[in-house]
Scaffold this motif. Structure first.
Motif, PDB file in Angstrom:
ATOM      1  N   ALA A 175      63.196  65.078  92.290  1.00  0.00           N
ATOM      2  CA  ALA A 175      64.011  65.129  91.066  1.00  0.00           C
ATOM      3  C   ALA A 175      65.492  64.872  91.342  1.00  0.00           C
ATOM      4  O   ALA A 175      66.130  64.125  90.584  1.00  0.00           O
ATOM      5  CB  ALA A 175      63.804  66.452  90.342  1.00  0.00           C
ATOM      6  N   LEU A 219      63.786  70.768  84.484  1.00  0.00           N
ATOM      7  CA  LEU A 219      63.358  71.609  85.615  1.00  0.00           C
ATOM      8  C   LEU A 219      63.325  73.094  85.252  1.00  0.00           C
ATOM      9  O   LEU A 219      62.473  73.821  85.740  1.00  0.00           O
ATOM     10  CB  LEU A 219      64.285  71.369  86.813  1.00  0.00           C
ATOM     11  CG  LEU A 219      64.201  69.976  87.428  1.00  0.00           C
ATOM     12  CD1 LEU A 219      65.336  69.767  88.430  1.00  0.00           C
ATOM     13  CD2 LEU A 219      62.854  69.743  88.074  1.00  0.00           C
ATOM     14  N   GLN A 223      55.055  71.345  92.626  1.00  0.00           N
ATOM     15  CA  GLN A 223      56.446  71.808  92.476  1.00  0.00           C
ATOM     16  C   GLN A 223      57.320  71.384  93.664  1.00  0.00           C
ATOM     17  O   GLN A 223      58.460  70.964  93.478  1.00  0.00           O
ATOM     18  CB  GLN A 223      56.477  73.332  92.323  1.00  0.00           C
ATOM     19  CG  GLN A 223      57.878  73.912  92.177  1.00  0.00           C
ATOM     20  CD  GLN A 223      58.485  73.683  90.814  1.00  0.00           C
ATOM     21  OE1 GLN A 223      57.879  74.058  89.827  1.00  0.00           O
ATOM     22  NE2 GLN A 223      59.644  73.075  90.752  1.00  0.00           N
ATOM     23  N   ASP A 247      68.238  68.918  84.738  1.00  0.00           N
ATOM     24  CA  ASP A 247      68.311  70.365  84.952  1.00  0.00           C
ATOM     25  C   ASP A 247      67.554  71.113  83.852  1.00  0.00           C
ATOM     26  O   ASP A 247      66.840  72.072  84.129  1.00  0.00           O
ATOM     27  CB  ASP A 247      69.771  70.830  84.986  1.00  0.00           C
ATOM     28  CG  ASP A 247      70.592  70.104  86.036  1.00  0.00           C
ATOM     29  OD1 ASP A 247      70.008  69.691  87.061  1.00  0.00           O
ATOM     30  OD2 ASP A 247      71.802  69.947  85.825  1.00  0.00           O
ATOM     31  N   ILE A 280      58.297  67.803  93.282  1.00  0.00           N
ATOM     32  CA  ILE A 280      59.277  67.695  92.191  1.00  0.00           C
ATOM     33  C   ILE A 280      60.657  68.131  92.690  1.00  0.00           C
ATOM     34  O   ILE A 280      61.658  67.449  92.448  1.00  0.00           O
ATOM     35  CB  ILE A 280      58.841  68.537  90.969  1.00  0.00           C
ATOM     36  CG1 ILE A 280      57.600  67.933  90.310  1.00  0.00           C
ATOM     37  CG2 ILE A 280      59.976  68.713  89.959  1.00  0.00           C
ATOM     38  CD1 ILE A 280      57.824  66.604  89.606  1.00  0.00           C
ATOM     39  N   ASP A 281      60.714  69.259  93.389  1.00  0.00           N
ATOM     40  CA  ASP A 281      61.990  69.762  93.915  1.00  0.00           C
ATOM     41  C   ASP A 281      62.640  68.766  94.872  1.00  0.00           C
ATOM     42  O   ASP A 281      63.870  68.669  94.936  1.00  0.00           O
ATOM     43  CB  ASP A 281      61.784  71.103  94.622  1.00  0.00           C
ATOM     44  CG  ASP A 281      61.403  72.227  93.672  1.00  0.00           C
ATOM     45  OD1 ASP A 281      61.598  72.078  92.441  1.00  0.00           O
ATOM     46  OD2 ASP A 281      60.897  73.259  94.161  1.00  0.00           O
TER      47      ASP A 281
END
Length: 150
Positions: free
Chosen positions: A128, A146, A121, A143, A124-125
């Motif tokens: 992205a 996510l 995560q 969005d 990804i944060d």
């Protein structure tokens, strides 16, 4: 002693066979047009919640598409399909695969596969938003992806 070894071997074999039977085969279409609310240049489905051992097949339902990983879980390899070719791989680690269609990234053609827990995560944060910044159209698709992570 041999009997215990035999029982252990048989038990392990049954467990392994059971895991293979329960693996799911997912298909993701690469489309020029989705439904009216989805718009153009989409992966369908765009988000999948899968398990280790499941297989993913990208189907070039319309021409001019391929899929390429952007983020993969630790222990997995980056992947890229050929243009207009079916591509299959097996999910081998828990975490999130964030991927896109290189020819249509600027049009918002992105997708995500969550395999079990979202172990990557933080990555990804971090990554992205970088991919989202390259999307001239439909950046809200990132969005939406996510928001589906569990």
């Amino acid at each position: 002693m041999r009997f215990n070894h035999l029982v252990t071997s048989v038990t392990l074999s049954i467990l392994l066979i059971g895991q293979q039977v329960h693996a799911k085969e997912w298909q993701i279409q690469m489309l020029n047009y989705g439904s009216a609310e989805q718009g153009g240049m989409i992966f369908e489905p765009a988000f999948i919640h899968a398990q280790v051992g499941d297989t993913i097949t990208f189907l070039p339902s319309h021409s001019g598409h391929n899929a390429q990983s952007y983020v993969v879980p630790e222990g997995s390899r980056q992947w890229k399909s050929s243009l207009d070719k079916e591509y299959t791989f097996t999910l081998d680690a828990e975490g999130i695969h964030l991927y896109y269609c290189p020819p249509h990234l600027m049009m918002g053609m992105v997708g995500m596969i969550q395999v079990g827990a979202a172990k990557n995560q933080a990555l990804i944060d971090k990554k992205a938003p970088r991919l989202r910044s390259k999307m001239a159209l439909k950046p809200e698709r990132m969005d939406a992806l996510l928001s589906q992570i569990r």
